[in-house]
Design a protein around this motif. Sequence first.
Motif, PDB file in Angstrom:
ATOM      1  N   VAL A   1      -8.261   5.410   6.877  1.00 53.48           N
ATOM      2  CA  VAL A   1      -7.734   4.482   5.870  1.00 53.48           C
ATOM      3  C   VAL A   1      -8.880   3.708   5.211  1.00 53.48           C
TER       4      VAL A   1
ATOM      5  N   PRO B   1       0.828  -1.223   0.000  1.00 51.05           N
ATOM      6  CA  PRO B   1       0.000   0.000   0.000  1.00 51.05           C
ATOM      7  C   PRO B   1       0.853   1.260   0.000  1.00 51.05           C
ATOM      8  N   ASP B   2       0.254   2.341  -0.513  1.00 52.20           N
ATOM      9  CA  ASP B   2       0.910   3.656  -0.479  1.00 52.20           C
ATOM     10  C   ASP B   2       0.524   4.418   0.789  1.00 52.20           C
ATOM     11  N   ILE B   3      -0.376   3.848   1.580  1.00 53.62           N
ATOM     12  CA  ILE B   3      -0.854   4.481   2.824  1.00 53.62           C
ATOM     13  C   ILE B   3       0.337   4.688   3.763  1.00 53.62           C
ATOM     14  N   GLU B   4       0.358   5.849   4.422  1.00 50.23           N
ATOM     15  CA  GLU B   4       1.487   6.110   5.321  1.00 50.23           C
ATOM     16  C   GLU B   4       1.422   5.242   6.582  1.00 50.23           C
TER      17      GLU B   4
ATOM     18  N   TYR C   1      -7.234   6.516  12.770  1.00 50.32           N
ATOM     19  CA  TYR C   1      -6.326   6.145  11.673  1.00 50.32           C
ATOM     20  C   TYR C   1      -7.009   5.122  10.763  1.00 50.32           C
TER      21      TYR C   1
ATOM     22  N   ASN D   1      -3.135   5.918  -5.031  1.00 56.45           N
ATOM     23  CA  ASN D   1      -4.104   6.995  -4.789  1.00 56.45           C
ATOM     24  C   ASN D   1      -5.108   7.071  -5.936  1.00 56.45           C
TER      25      ASN D   1
ATOM     26  N   GLU E   1     -10.676   5.751   2.707  1.00 54.66           N
ATOM     27  CA  GLU E   1      -9.852   5.845   1.499  1.00 54.66           C
ATOM     28  C   GLU E   1      -9.959   4.562   0.661  1.00 54.66           C
ATOM     29  N   TYR E   2      -9.796   3.414   1.323  1.00 55.49           N
ATOM     30  CA  TYR E   2      -9.854   2.142   0.585  1.00 55.49           C
ATOM     31  C   TYR E   2     -11.254   1.918  -0.006  1.00 55.49           C
TER      32      TYR E   2
ATOM     33  N   SER F   1       0.396  -0.593   7.346  1.00 56.32           N
ATOM     34  CA  SER F   1       1.158  -0.292   6.133  1.00 56.32           C
ATOM     35  C   SER F   1       2.654  -0.378   6.448  1.00 56.32           C
TER      36      SER F   1
END
Lengths: 408, 408
Positions: free
Chosen positions: A291, A41-44, A287, A376, A294-295, A239
């Motif tokens: 997330v 994932p690109d998630i921080e 958090y 993203n 977003e997903y 992540s």
Amino acid sequence: MPKISNKGKQMPASPIRKLTPYADRAKQQGKKVYHLNIGQPDIETPEAMINAIKNIDFKVWAYTQSEGNLSYRKKLVEYYNKAGYNISIEDIFVTTGASEAIVIALQTCMDDGDEVIIPEPFYANYNAFAWMSNVTIKPVLSSIETGFALPAISEFEKQITDKTKAIFICNPNNPTGYLYSYEELTELKKLCLKYDLYLFADEAYREFCYDDNKFYSPMHLDGLDENVLIFDSVSKRYSACGARLGCFITKNRKVIETALKFAQARLSPGMVAQIAAEAAVDTPPSYFERVNVEYTERRNMLVESLNKMEGVFCPNPGGAFYVVARFPVDDSEKFCQWMLEEFSYDNQTVMMAPAAGFYSTPGAGRDEIRLAYVLNKEDLANAMICLEKALLEYPGRKVKGESLKAKA
Amino acid sequence: MPKISNKGKQMPASPIRKLTPYADRAKQQGKKVYHLNIGQPDIETPEAMINAIKNIDFKVWAYTQSEGNLSYRKKLVEYYNKAGYNISIEDIFVTTGASEAIVIALQTCMDDGDEVIIPEPFYANYNAFAWMSNVTIKPVLSSIETGFALPAISEFEKQITDKTKAIFICNPNNPTGYLYSYEELTELKKLCLKYDLYLFADEAYREFCYDDNKFYSPMHLDGLDENVLIFDSVSKRYSACGARLGCFITKNRKVIETALKFAQARLSPGMVAQIAAEAAVDTPPSYFERVNVEYTERRNMLVESLNKMEGVFCPNPGGAFYVVARFPVDDSEKFCQWMLEEFSYDNQTVMMAPAAGFYSTPGAGRDEIRLAYVLNKEDLANAMICLEKALLEYPGRKVKGESLKAKA
């Protein structure tokens, strides 16, 4: 020259990574490649976890206990008990990723030639872990038409022999994203009790459930304590794939005592990763809420875009960050390779994982592809445009079951 | 209740860690326990490595390539080529400790029932790795009288069958500290070429050679490129056991291509550990000089103290940070357990590793013990006083081959 073993020769290569040389070449040619092939994932990563690394305070980077740092295991017990697992510190040990937990479980519970039943498609590396452990996977086909729901229990029963030792699920599922229901888990429970089988559950995606679907674990079922083994990982949860940290959970004392001998042989999991993961357990619910929003948006966009493409069918899964979709192509492996080697749109292309590698039944999934929504929304939208153009250009395209190429 | 596998039941427990419950109990009783049982050095990890962890600069803790970060592998190539290995980037991949490299090597080069010949005593976990891989270890006895030098080549030849695939050495040796000479390696080379065998070398202690002895690797031998596999680790080199980072080196293309399939299945080694280990490669020679002076002093003190004790014999090894000594006791496992359970001097005791666990020949090494000189000289001196007192008190003591207890 000394010979390679047959074990080595026949070791399955990762279908997720095997197109990498083509992707590398595409990049060398200056193409932008959207990576939807891998669950990175690109998630921080949560700040608390990154800060814990930066704030380490030791002079000797030492081994930890083979079962993991006591303080980290205590935190993990807290985490799982909040989720209703009702475990104690003796029921859990820390592993190098969920991968290691799975290999240890296979060897703890199964002898050479023993069988494990897994609904397919399944995470491709299970094939590798089973191969390394001399265990045979008996697949039970799940269908894209039902969104990859649990196959009928009668299908499992057909596969049971005296060598069958376990049923193995991944929930939420990689590669399909399917989230098993409480009822489905209950059916598996009855099956495992009836035939005295272990129930293995890989729960690496447990935090990612959408549309208000609730996550259930075999750990939530009564009367199954001696049968259930759970494999988990911090890779996706925070992540933090590069931490290589997972765990092994079971209330079966004999299993965990035996499994610990395997854990001792490799000495210990990573120390810094454990310090960081311990800090991560206090990651606030906000958090995960952020997330998951977003997903969910990415999934919605991906599923909608895919289903709009002519001849494509994509179920709408309840969890994880993957979909498996059906494409109007002759062979999805050829198509994925073609996209990297031959195709570009606006100097861009997409890398995906052909689904055949997630099946062990020969020929199954040849028109399916796994896509990971780990980019993203803007990149994802561009990738979908690329994919749509590619499907129109691809020489092996089939529409309504017919190949345009064959017609010409 | 589902059953444990025979594989799990018969998986050997770690002899290094199996006395841990007794040590824990001794500590609960308020005793100070000197840990000479485990290769966990007290030496400080190089500052550059610790700082690299503190200065990490990423937002996503991601997988690395399965073979390890390219930049780290480049640095490793530099490191080994300075040592005369003459390798290129394709000859090396990064593993989770040397342990993982060894398991991958066994499975890449050997099928079920194949045999590997290892001079014994050998690092106990080789038993576990071989067991997990269905490989049989054929031991060749080395002798405390010769300081555990390489046994005669004729002894190796006696063990060779059509199932023999490899000779496996650890150099400098764990548990004996023995450093193999260039001549001994040359003899092994001839043997491997004659019988078309792999030569495996675990070189985790390569930086620790004393008394101006030079370290030689099978990588320094001409004409053996297709046969040699090297396993290494940053654990001891940089006192960074908790990094869980090692590597796998061979110039045999087929071996490395096959081995990489195993590496891909477990995705990647740890990311932060690789960043830190990359920084560590620039550790100045002065660090190793300082550390080697310290280890030499400790070894001298330990060997001298041991040989002064009545009935004890300890060779003076050329490398690593272990000795294996012979003690005037009935059974070293009983003695080590007794020291934790029954004995204390000034409320202190010593934990050591009975050597029997490092032999696979039944009954061998029963009067031997491995001691790791991983404590500072003051602690080491106290531990030696304790040990001397314990030997005088131990009911199973034998002097000149006779048990005092039996006499009484």
